[in-house]
Design a protein around this motif. Structure first.
Motif, PDB file in Angstrom:
ATOM      1  N   LEU A  22       9.277 -18.754 -20.171  1.00  0.00           N
ATOM      2  CA  LEU A  22       8.385 -17.833 -20.882  1.00  0.00           C
ATOM      3  C   LEU A  22       7.977 -18.388 -22.249  1.00  0.00           C
ATOM      4  CD1 LEU A  22       9.922 -14.323 -20.046  1.00  0.00           C
ATOM      5  CD2 LEU A  22       8.212 -15.658 -18.800  1.00  0.00           C
ATOM      6  N   GLY A  23       8.364 -19.648 -22.510  1.00  0.00           N
ATOM      7  CA  GLY A  23       7.913 -20.294 -23.734  1.00  0.00           C
ATOM      8  C   GLY A  23       8.777 -20.002 -24.955  1.00  0.00           C
ATOM      9  N   ARG A  24      10.037 -19.628 -24.729  1.00  0.00           N
ATOM     10  CA  ARG A  24      10.934 -19.351 -25.856  1.00  0.00           C
ATOM     11  C   ARG A  24      11.966 -20.471 -25.977  1.00  0.00           C
ATOM     12  NH1 ARG A  24      13.126 -13.454 -26.153  1.00  0.00           N
ATOM     13  NH2 ARG A  24      14.264 -14.006 -24.254  1.00  0.00           N
ATOM     14  N   LEU A  25      12.470 -20.669 -27.201  1.00  0.00           N
ATOM     15  CA  LEU A  25      13.535 -21.631 -27.439  1.00  0.00           C
ATOM     16  C   LEU A  25      14.751 -20.881 -27.954  1.00  0.00           C
ATOM     17  CD1 LEU A  25      11.043 -23.577 -27.384  1.00  0.00           C
ATOM     18  CD2 LEU A  25      12.210 -24.933 -29.101  1.00  0.00           C
ATOM     19  N   ARG A  26      15.928 -21.377 -27.600  1.00  0.00           N
ATOM     20  CA  ARG A  26      17.152 -20.769 -28.132  1.00  0.00           C
ATOM     21  C   ARG A  26      18.177 -21.856 -28.409  1.00  0.00           C
ATOM     22  NH1 ARG A  26      19.591 -17.706 -22.725  1.00  0.00           N
ATOM     23  NH2 ARG A  26      20.270 -19.595 -21.643  1.00  0.00           N
ATOM     24  N   SER A  27      19.040 -21.546 -29.363  1.00  0.00           N
ATOM     25  CA  SER A  27      20.168 -22.443 -29.632  1.00  0.00           C
ATOM     26  C   SER A  27      21.272 -22.062 -28.647  1.00  0.00           C
ATOM     27  CB  SER A  27      20.654 -22.266 -31.068  1.00  0.00           C
ATOM     28  OG  SER A  27      21.081 -20.937 -31.272  1.00  0.00           O
ATOM     29  N   CYS A  28      22.103 -23.024 -28.303  1.00  0.00           N
ATOM     30  CA  CYS A  28      23.223 -22.757 -27.394  1.00  0.00           C
ATOM     31  C   CYS A  28      24.448 -22.331 -28.206  1.00  0.00           C
ATOM     32  CB  CYS A  28      23.575 -24.016 -26.616  1.00  0.00           C
ATOM     33  SG  CYS A  28      22.215 -24.675 -25.647  1.00  0.00           S
ATOM     34  N   ALA A  29      25.281 -21.503 -27.597  1.00  0.00           N
ATOM     35  CA  ALA A  29      26.550 -21.150 -28.240  1.00  0.00           C
ATOM     36  C   ALA A  29      27.393 -22.423 -28.279  1.00  0.00           C
ATOM     37  CB  ALA A  29      27.263 -20.068 -27.444  1.00  0.00           C
ATOM     38  N   ARG A  30      27.943 -22.745 -29.440  1.00  0.00           N
ATOM     39  CA  ARG A  30      28.732 -23.968 -29.558  1.00  0.00           C
ATOM     40  C   ARG A  30      29.657 -23.853 -30.767  1.00  0.00           C
ATOM     41  NH1 ARG A  30      23.466 -24.999 -31.291  1.00  0.00           N
ATOM     42  NH2 ARG A  30      23.278 -26.121 -33.264  1.00  0.00           N
ATOM     43  N   VAL A  31      30.528 -24.838 -30.896  1.00  0.00           N
ATOM     44  CA  VAL A  31      31.425 -24.886 -32.042  1.00  0.00           C
ATOM     45  C   VAL A  31      30.941 -25.985 -32.981  1.00  0.00           C
ATOM     46  CG1 VAL A  31      33.790 -25.302 -32.831  1.00  0.00           C
ATOM     47  CG2 VAL A  31      33.374 -23.979 -30.747  1.00  0.00           C
ATOM     48  N   VAL A  32      30.745 -25.642 -34.236  1.00  0.00           N
ATOM     49  CA  VAL A  32      30.253 -26.581 -35.240  1.00  0.00           C
ATOM     50  C   VAL A  32      31.398 -26.925 -36.181  1.00  0.00           C
ATOM     51  CG1 VAL A  32      28.616 -26.871 -37.142  1.00  0.00           C
ATOM     52  CG2 VAL A  32      27.946 -25.590 -35.100  1.00  0.00           C
ATOM     53  N   THR A  33      31.563 -28.203 -36.480  1.00  0.00           N
ATOM     54  CA  THR A  33      32.560 -28.629 -37.468  1.00  0.00           C
ATOM     55  C   THR A  33      31.851 -28.764 -38.806  1.00  0.00           C
ATOM     56  OG1 THR A  33      33.733 -29.845 -35.749  1.00  0.00           O
ATOM     57  CG2 THR A  33      34.326 -30.348 -38.032  1.00  0.00           C
ATOM     58  N   LYS A  34      32.280 -27.936 -39.774  1.00  0.00           N
ATOM     59  CA  LYS A  34      31.648 -27.949 -41.093  1.00  0.00           C
ATOM     60  C   LYS A  34      32.136 -29.152 -41.895  1.00  0.00           C
ATOM     61  CE  LYS A  34      31.325 -23.886 -43.026  1.00  0.00           C
ATOM     62  NZ  LYS A  34      31.540 -22.495 -43.453  1.00  0.00           N
ATOM     63  N   SER A  35      31.474 -29.414 -43.031  1.00  0.00           N
ATOM     64  CA  SER A  35      31.798 -30.600 -43.837  1.00  0.00           C
ATOM     65  C   SER A  35      33.249 -30.587 -44.329  1.00  0.00           C
ATOM     66  CB  SER A  35      30.830 -30.721 -45.011  1.00  0.00           C
ATOM     67  OG  SER A  35      30.864 -29.538 -45.779  1.00  0.00           O
ATOM     68  N   ASN A  36      33.831 -29.398 -44.455  1.00  0.00           N
ATOM     69  CA  ASN A  36      35.239 -29.312 -44.913  1.00  0.00           C
ATOM     70  C   ASN A  36      36.227 -29.390 -43.743  1.00  0.00           C
ATOM     71  OD1 ASN A  36      34.954 -26.841 -43.714  1.00  0.00           O
ATOM     72  ND2 ASN A  36      35.200 -25.638 -45.579  1.00  0.00           N
ATOM     73  N   GLY A  37      35.689 -29.707 -42.523  1.00  0.00           N
ATOM     74  CA  GLY A  37      36.562 -29.887 -41.364  1.00  0.00           C
ATOM     75  C   GLY A  37      36.841 -28.607 -40.585  1.00  0.00           C
ATOM     76  N   VAL A  70       9.746 -29.554 -33.446  1.00  0.00           N
ATOM     77  CA  VAL A  70       9.189 -29.838 -32.121  1.00  0.00           C
ATOM     78  C   VAL A  70       8.069 -28.851 -31.813  1.00  0.00           C
ATOM     79  CG1 VAL A  70      11.348 -30.817 -31.233  1.00  0.00           C
ATOM     80  CG2 VAL A  70      10.884 -28.374 -30.919  1.00  0.00           C
ATOM     81  N   MET A  71       7.140 -29.287 -30.982  1.00  0.00           N
ATOM     82  CA  MET A  71       6.054 -28.412 -30.560  1.00  0.00           C
ATOM     83  C   MET A  71       6.512 -27.686 -29.299  1.00  0.00           C
ATOM     84  SD  MET A  71       2.844 -30.834 -31.455  1.00  0.00           S
ATOM     85  CE  MET A  71       1.598 -29.573 -31.418  1.00  0.00           C
ATOM     86  N   VAL A  72       6.458 -26.357 -29.341  1.00  0.00           N
ATOM     87  CA  VAL A  72       6.992 -25.531 -28.254  1.00  0.00           C
ATOM     88  C   VAL A  72       6.319 -25.866 -26.921  1.00  0.00           C
ATOM     89  CG1 VAL A  72       7.283 -23.167 -27.414  1.00  0.00           C
ATOM     90  CG2 VAL A  72       7.707 -23.684 -29.832  1.00  0.00           C
ATOM     91  N   HIS A  73       4.983 -25.966 -26.898  1.00  0.00           N
ATOM     92  CA  HIS A  73       4.302 -26.207 -25.618  1.00  0.00           C
ATOM     93  C   HIS A  73       4.726 -27.538 -25.000  1.00  0.00           C
ATOM     94  CE1 HIS A  73       1.491 -28.292 -28.341  1.00  0.00           C
ATOM     95  NE2 HIS A  73       0.975 -28.917 -27.296  1.00  0.00           N
ATOM     96  N   GLN A  74       5.009 -28.531 -25.830  1.00  0.00           N
ATOM     97  CA  GLN A  74       5.433 -29.824 -25.290  1.00  0.00           C
ATOM     98  C   GLN A  74       6.846 -29.757 -24.714  1.00  0.00           C
ATOM     99  OE1 GLN A  74       4.757 -32.647 -28.457  1.00  0.00           O
ATOM    100  NE2 GLN A  74       2.546 -32.692 -28.078  1.00  0.00           N
ATOM    101  N   MET A  75       7.736 -28.981 -25.362  1.00  0.00           N
ATOM    102  CA  MET A  75       9.106 -28.827 -24.860  1.00  0.00           C
ATOM    103  C   MET A  75       9.108 -28.081 -23.519  1.00  0.00           C
ATOM    104  SD  MET A  75      10.915 -30.376 -27.104  1.00  0.00           S
ATOM    105  CE  MET A  75       9.507 -31.409 -27.466  1.00  0.00           C
ATOM    106  N   VAL A  76       8.287 -27.025 -23.429  1.00  0.00           N
ATOM    107  CA  VAL A  76       8.198 -26.227 -22.195  1.00  0.00           C
ATOM    108  C   VAL A  76       7.622 -27.091 -21.071  1.00  0.00           C
ATOM    109  CG1 VAL A  76       7.136 -24.212 -21.091  1.00  0.00           C
ATOM    110  CG2 VAL A  76       7.952 -24.043 -23.451  1.00  0.00           C
TER     111      VAL A  76
END
Length: 179
Positions: A22-37, A70-76
């Motif tokens: 449907l032309g939407r983008l989303r981030s995935c659920a994930r674990v991020v390590t911050k600069s302080n570890g 990124v351009m949405v139409h190109q990613m889709v």
């Protein structure tokens, strides 16, 4: 049903971002390590695209503190139509650049794309051009003022914030000729 939303990973961003039919983008659920570890879980969320000056939707993707737009139409198109063939462009079938549904996108030639835009009346000429500083009313006023002989190219250029040569091109009909 045709409206069912299908999600696929974005090439080069698997595990980070996904794109939908449907032309939407989303981030995935994930674990991020911050600069302080410290490890911090990040929830999945729908990205808010920005429509840029040229009328296309763009999204900012981020990984390791670096942003990529990124351009949405190109990613889709890549996710649902495959790799774009050499020399082809991503086309919006209905001529509406913000309609990035997979069903509205296809690959085609530059001239097919131009024909689409003219057929749909979304051709960027005149004030719809992202570069235009003048409106058709400005152009008519410039031609009238110059025609009356009460002002010079230079004065008009300063008044409208465009170059002397642009005013000259307007007056002689080299640009905005259809008006």
């Amino acid at each position: 049903s045709a409206m069912r939303e299908v999600w696929r990973p974005i090439r080069g961003w698997r595990g980070f971002y996904e794109v939908s039919s449907l032309g939407r983008l989303r981030s995935c659920a994930r674990v991020v390590t911050k600069s302080n570890g410290v490890k911090q879980p990040v929830r999945a969320r729908i990205l808010r695209p920005v429509t840029s000056k040229d009328g296309y939707k763009r999204c900012a993707l981020s990984r390791a503190g670096r942003l990529t737009t990124v351009m949405v139409h190109q990613m889709v198109a890549f996710a649902f139509k495959g790799r774009r063939p050499p020399g082809k462009q991503t086309r919006h079938r209905d001529g509406i650049k913000t309609n990035c549904r997979a069903s509205n996108l296809c690959y085609g030639t530059h001239s097919q794309n131009q024909r689409d835009r003219i057929a749909h009346g979304t051709h960027n000429r005149g004030e719809r051009s992202g570069k235009a500083r003048l409106t058709r009313l400005d152009v008519r006023a410039i031609r009238r003022a110059y025609g009356r002989g009460d002002t010079s190219h230079r004065v008009l250029a300063a008044e409208y914030g465009v170059s002397y040569s642009h005013i000259r091109n307007i007056v002689v009909g080299r640009v905005w000729a259809w008006l």
